[in-house]
Design a protein around this motif. Structure first.
Motif, PDB file in Angstrom:
ATOM      1  N   MET A  18       0.842  -1.174   0.000  1.00 57.00           N
ATOM      2  CA  MET A  18       0.000   0.000   0.000  1.00 57.00           C
ATOM      3  C   MET A  18       0.890   1.241   0.000  1.00 57.00           C
ATOM      4  O   MET A  18       1.683   1.452   0.911  1.00 57.00           O
ATOM      5  CB  MET A  18      -0.875  -0.019   1.247  1.00 57.00           C
ATOM      6  CG  MET A  18      -1.818   1.122   1.313  1.00 57.00           C
ATOM      7  SD  MET A  18      -2.911   0.883   2.704  1.00 57.00           S
ATOM      8  CE  MET A  18      -3.131   2.557   3.184  1.00 57.00           C
ATOM      9  N   PRO A  19       0.780   2.071  -1.017  1.00 57.80           N
ATOM     10  CA  PRO A  19       1.627   3.268  -1.077  1.00 57.80           C
ATOM     11  C   PRO A  19       1.202   4.298  -0.033  1.00 57.80           C
ATOM     12  O   PRO A  19       0.039   4.416   0.330  1.00 57.80           O
ATOM     13  CB  PRO A  19       1.405   3.791  -2.493  1.00 57.80           C
ATOM     14  CG  PRO A  19       0.133   3.189  -2.956  1.00 57.80           C
ATOM     15  CD  PRO A  19      -0.039   1.905  -2.203  1.00 57.80           C
ATOM     16  N   LEU A  20       2.180   5.053   0.429  1.00 58.54           N
ATOM     17  CA  LEU A  20       1.920   6.100   1.411  1.00 58.54           C
ATOM     18  C   LEU A  20       1.334   7.326   0.731  1.00 58.54           C
ATOM     19  O   LEU A  20       1.689   7.664  -0.397  1.00 58.54           O
ATOM     20  CB  LEU A  20       3.216   6.501   2.108  1.00 58.54           C
ATOM     21  CG  LEU A  20       3.855   5.478   3.019  1.00 58.54           C
ATOM     22  CD1 LEU A  20       5.225   5.977   3.479  1.00 58.54           C
ATOM     23  CD2 LEU A  20       2.982   5.196   4.209  1.00 58.54           C
TER      24      LEU A  20
ATOM     25  N   ARG B 231      14.425   6.341  -0.312  1.00 53.56           N
ATOM     26  CA  ARG B 231      14.228   7.067  -1.564  1.00 53.56           C
ATOM     27  C   ARG B 231      12.750   7.266  -1.883  1.00 53.56           C
ATOM     28  O   ARG B 231      12.335   8.337  -2.312  1.00 53.56           O
ATOM     29  CB  ARG B 231      14.887   6.334  -2.729  1.00 53.56           C
ATOM     30  CG  ARG B 231      16.369   6.489  -2.782  1.00 53.56           C
ATOM     31  CD  ARG B 231      16.923   5.816  -3.989  1.00 53.56           C
ATOM     32  NE  ARG B 231      16.650   4.378  -3.857  1.00 53.56           N
ATOM     33  CZ  ARG B 231      16.972   3.462  -4.740  1.00 53.56           C
ATOM     34  NH1 ARG B 231      17.550   3.809  -5.840  1.00 53.56           N
ATOM     35  NH2 ARG B 231      16.719   2.205  -4.534  1.00 53.56           N
ATOM     36  N   PHE B 232      11.936   6.224  -1.678  1.00 53.73           N
ATOM     37  CA  PHE B 232      10.520   6.330  -2.030  1.00 53.73           C
ATOM     38  C   PHE B 232       9.774   7.302  -1.119  1.00 53.73           C
ATOM     39  O   PHE B 232       8.758   7.861  -1.507  1.00 53.73           O
ATOM     40  CB  PHE B 232       9.859   4.954  -2.005  1.00 53.73           C
ATOM     41  CG  PHE B 232       9.690   4.377  -0.621  1.00 53.73           C
ATOM     42  CD1 PHE B 232       8.513   4.543   0.066  1.00 53.73           C
ATOM     43  CD2 PHE B 232      10.718   3.672  -0.020  1.00 53.73           C
ATOM     44  CE1 PHE B 232       8.351   4.024   1.332  1.00 53.73           C
ATOM     45  CE2 PHE B 232      10.570   3.150   1.244  1.00 53.73           C
ATOM     46  CZ  PHE B 232       9.381   3.322   1.923  1.00 53.73           C
ATOM     47  N   ILE B 233      10.282   7.521   0.089  1.00 51.02           N
ATOM     48  CA  ILE B 233       9.628   8.463   1.000  1.00 51.02           C
ATOM     49  C   ILE B 233       9.948   9.900   0.600  1.00 51.02           C
ATOM     50  O   ILE B 233       9.078  10.769   0.600  1.00 51.02           O
ATOM     51  CB  ILE B 233      10.054   8.197   2.462  1.00 51.02           C
ATOM     52  CG1 ILE B 233       9.496   6.862   2.916  1.00 51.02           C
ATOM     53  CG2 ILE B 233       9.590   9.313   3.381  1.00 51.02           C
ATOM     54  CD1 ILE B 233       9.920   6.438   4.298  1.00 51.02           C
ATOM     55  N   PHE B 234      11.207  10.163   0.233  1.00 48.52           N
ATOM     56  CA  PHE B 234      11.620  11.526  -0.092  1.00 48.52           C
ATOM     57  C   PHE B 234      11.235  11.963  -1.498  1.00 48.52           C
ATOM     58  O   PHE B 234      11.244  13.151  -1.790  1.00 48.52           O
ATOM     59  CB  PHE B 234      13.130  11.668   0.074  1.00 48.52           C
ATOM     60  CG  PHE B 234      13.586  11.598   1.498  1.00 48.52           C
ATOM     61  CD1 PHE B 234      13.171  12.529   2.424  1.00 48.52           C
ATOM     62  CD2 PHE B 234      14.430  10.586   1.923  1.00 48.52           C
ATOM     63  CE1 PHE B 234      13.583  12.468   3.738  1.00 48.52           C
ATOM     64  CE2 PHE B 234      14.847  10.517   3.230  1.00 48.52           C
ATOM     65  CZ  PHE B 234      14.422  11.455   4.141  1.00 48.52           C
ATOM     66  N   LYS B 235      10.883  11.039  -2.355  1.00 52.12           N
ATOM     67  CA  LYS B 235      10.608  11.368  -3.750  1.00 52.12           C
ATOM     68  C   LYS B 235       9.357  12.245  -3.873  1.00 52.12           C
ATOM     69  O   LYS B 235       8.265  11.854  -3.496  1.00 52.12           O
ATOM     70  CB  LYS B 235      10.418  10.089  -4.562  1.00 52.12           C
ATOM     71  CG  LYS B 235      10.343  10.329  -6.038  1.00 52.12           C
ATOM     72  CD  LYS B 235      10.344   9.039  -6.793  1.00 52.12           C
ATOM     73  CE  LYS B 235      10.427   9.302  -8.269  1.00 52.12           C
ATOM     74  NZ  LYS B 235      10.570   8.076  -9.026  1.00 52.12           N
TER      75      LYS B 235
END
Length: 78
Positions: A1-3, A58-62
């Motif tokens: 589940m994406p944030l 990386r996926f959090i900061f993108k």
């Protein structure tokens, strides 16, 4: 589940304000346990650890520094 965008912003703030200082203390402690290697080796270790901490996040900061993609274009203040 994406944030969601808001969750990613909160997690990125937590990581930068809490996680990064803790990681810096751990990195310095690890280098000190190596009995102070030569300056060039120490520099390489710090550069490597500097890149290593960001890889899992990386996926959090993108896209966090950009506008909310779900916002419909209205001004937030009114």
């Amino acid at each position: 589940m994406p944030l969601s965008y808001k969750s990613r912003r909160r997690w990125s703030l937590f990581i930068l304000l809490i996680g990064l200082p803790v990681y810096i203390v751990v990195a310095v402690s690890v280098v000190n346990m190596l009995d102070r290697p030569p300056i060039w080796a120490e520099l390489l270790v710090y550069i490597g650890l500097g890149f290593l901490w960001a890889l899992p996040f990386r996926f959090i900061f993108k896209g966090v520094g950009q506008a909310d993609p779900q916002e419909n274009g209205e001004d937030r203040n009114g």
